[in-house]
Design a protein around this motif. Sequence first.
Motif, PDB file in Angstrom:
ATOM      1  N   ALA A 147      20.048  31.161  61.340  1.00  0.00           N
ATOM      2  CA  ALA A 147      19.833  30.549  59.932  1.00  0.00           C
ATOM      3  C   ALA A 147      21.573  30.204  59.575  1.00  0.00           C
ATOM      4  O   ALA A 147      21.236  28.842  58.679  1.00  0.00           O
ATOM      5  CB  ALA A 147      20.558  32.230  58.744  1.00  0.00           C
ATOM      6  N   TRP A 180      18.386  25.870  51.841  1.00  0.00           N
ATOM      7  CA  TRP A 180      17.431  26.289  52.935  1.00  0.00           C
ATOM      8  C   TRP A 180      16.498  27.826  53.354  1.00  0.00           C
ATOM      9  O   TRP A 180      15.027  26.935  53.736  1.00  0.00           O
ATOM     10  CB  TRP A 180      18.568  26.863  54.285  1.00  0.00           C
ATOM     11  N   ALA A 181      16.677  28.319  51.655  1.00  0.00           N
ATOM     12  CA  ALA A 181      15.426  28.852  52.005  1.00  0.00           C
ATOM     13  C   ALA A 181      13.511  28.501  51.414  1.00  0.00           C
ATOM     14  O   ALA A 181      12.834  29.277  51.727  1.00  0.00           O
ATOM     15  CB  ALA A 181      15.853  29.964  50.720  1.00  0.00           C
ATOM     16  N   LYS A 182      14.682  27.317  50.168  1.00  0.00           N
ATOM     17  CA  LYS A 182      13.213  26.090  49.814  1.00  0.00           C
ATOM     18  C   LYS A 182      12.882  25.327  50.799  1.00  0.00           C
ATOM     19  O   LYS A 182      11.767  24.741  50.411  1.00  0.00           O
ATOM     20  CB  LYS A 182      13.296  25.607  48.631  1.00  0.00           C
ATOM     21  N   GLN A 183      13.381  25.130  52.159  1.00  0.00           N
ATOM     22  CA  GLN A 183      13.070  23.813  53.070  1.00  0.00           C
ATOM     23  C   GLN A 183      13.251  22.766  52.338  1.00  0.00           C
ATOM     24  O   GLN A 183      12.498  22.105  52.817  1.00  0.00           O
ATOM     25  CB  GLN A 183      12.070  24.736  53.578  1.00  0.00           C
ATOM     26  N   ALA A 205      13.184  34.010  47.301  1.00  0.00           N
ATOM     27  CA  ALA A 205      13.451  32.831  48.632  1.00  0.00           C
ATOM     28  C   ALA A 205      14.091  32.425  49.461  1.00  0.00           C
ATOM     29  O   ALA A 205      13.611  33.160  50.627  1.00  0.00           O
ATOM     30  CB  ALA A 205      13.149  31.362  47.552  1.00  0.00           C
ATOM     31  N   LEU A 206      15.517  33.307  49.693  1.00  0.00           N
ATOM     32  CA  LEU A 206      16.245  33.233  50.734  1.00  0.00           C
ATOM     33  C   LEU A 206      15.463  34.649  51.585  1.00  0.00           C
ATOM     34  O   LEU A 206      15.191  34.998  52.990  1.00  0.00           O
ATOM     35  CB  LEU A 206      17.294  33.833  50.490  1.00  0.00           C
ATOM     36  N   ASN A 208      12.855  35.658  51.928  1.00  0.00           N
ATOM     37  CA  ASN A 208      11.475  35.480  52.494  1.00  0.00           C
ATOM     38  C   ASN A 208      11.822  35.522  53.715  1.00  0.00           C
ATOM     39  O   ASN A 208      11.102  35.140  54.434  1.00  0.00           O
ATOM     40  CB  ASN A 208      10.392  35.091  51.705  1.00  0.00           C
ATOM     41  N   ARG A 209      12.689  34.030  53.299  1.00  0.00           N
ATOM     42  CA  ARG A 209      12.937  33.138  54.562  1.00  0.00           C
ATOM     43  C   ARG A 209      13.549  33.398  55.895  1.00  0.00           C
ATOM     44  O   ARG A 209      13.018  33.721  56.707  1.00  0.00           O
ATOM     45  CB  ARG A 209      13.930  32.019  53.824  1.00  0.00           C
ATOM     46  N   ARG A 212      10.748  35.750  57.836  1.00  0.00           N
ATOM     47  CA  ARG A 212      10.054  34.990  58.378  1.00  0.00           C
ATOM     48  C   ARG A 212      10.527  34.962  59.689  1.00  0.00           C
ATOM     49  O   ARG A 212      10.180  34.936  60.189  1.00  0.00           O
ATOM     50  CB  ARG A 212       9.391  33.587  57.503  1.00  0.00           C
ATOM     51  N   THR A 213      12.122  34.322  59.604  1.00  0.00           N
ATOM     52  CA  THR A 213      12.695  34.249  60.232  1.00  0.00           C
ATOM     53  C   THR A 213      13.264  35.218  61.794  1.00  0.00           C
ATOM     54  O   THR A 213      12.560  35.639  62.689  1.00  0.00           O
ATOM     55  CB  THR A 213      14.088  33.966  59.941  1.00  0.00           C
ATOM     56  N   LEU A 242      12.652  21.837  60.666  1.00  0.00           N
ATOM     57  CA  LEU A 242      13.609  21.589  59.779  1.00  0.00           C
ATOM     58  C   LEU A 242      14.581  20.796  59.268  1.00  0.00           C
ATOM     59  O   LEU A 242      14.773  20.170  58.257  1.00  0.00           O
ATOM     60  CB  LEU A 242      14.752  22.814  59.285  1.00  0.00           C
TER      61      LEU A 242
END
Length: 272
Positions: A147, A180-183, A205-206, A208-209, A212-213, A242
Amino acid sequence: MAEPEKDRQAGSEVADPDREVGELVGKLTAPGELEPAERRRLLGRLAQALSAGAKRARATGAGRGRWLADVFLNIAPRIPIRDLHTLAEHHHGLTGEELADDLVRTAQKATMTVGAIGGALAAAEFAAPPLLLSAPAQLVAETIVVAAIEVKLLAELHEVYGVHVQGSGAQRAVAFTAAWAKQRGIDPLAPASVSLALGAATKTALRNRLMRTLGRHLTTFGPFLTGAIAGGALNRMATKKLGEVIRADLRVKAPAPAQQAVQGKPRGELSE
């Protein structure tokens, strides 16, 4: 007076796990190549430091996702972000799209290497059941470092495309983390984007990201070398995607002079 304090802190590496996490992530994401043995050693130390923090988080009832997000927000300001001049120096004078290409390739190589090491560590634990409980900390360490590498890539692509983010170093670090969290890239015409970066929606969002990672890295938890191969490949593909998404976004958001510069037209101020 400062030297004894510095020496004392350096010698008490496990006394402050939160501080050590930030220092280790900074070293693992710094420009330049790390020897594989050194990268493995730093990842091992990071896993130990994160394990200590996770124990404290469990004691307070914090969920893994919230704890991961808190850890990352704490270390984000330590991620070394280079300005455009330094980027060109470190990448053999490249500019514009060629520089962006090289940044993405370098980030892919870095996350692929971390994934291969993390996957190999997980595979070794899989093959040794008595040590199985230590594997999640290793995968969490991989998640944090990947990340951080991707946040660094995103931030430096903003430099290449001339999308300047205002605020202090810490504010900009949080804004890039939120992006980054929202891409997606940061809109330079939305000044509130930095001040709102720590809002509840962004933290969700962070979290969740990161989860997922982490979930992606958990798929590398397999026997023998399967973890190393899968870990490297999955990270490489995710970082490439990304880079493509952020670059496409920044091409639209970049101011007109910067759009011309990134396409290869000279900018007089860069030679000064």
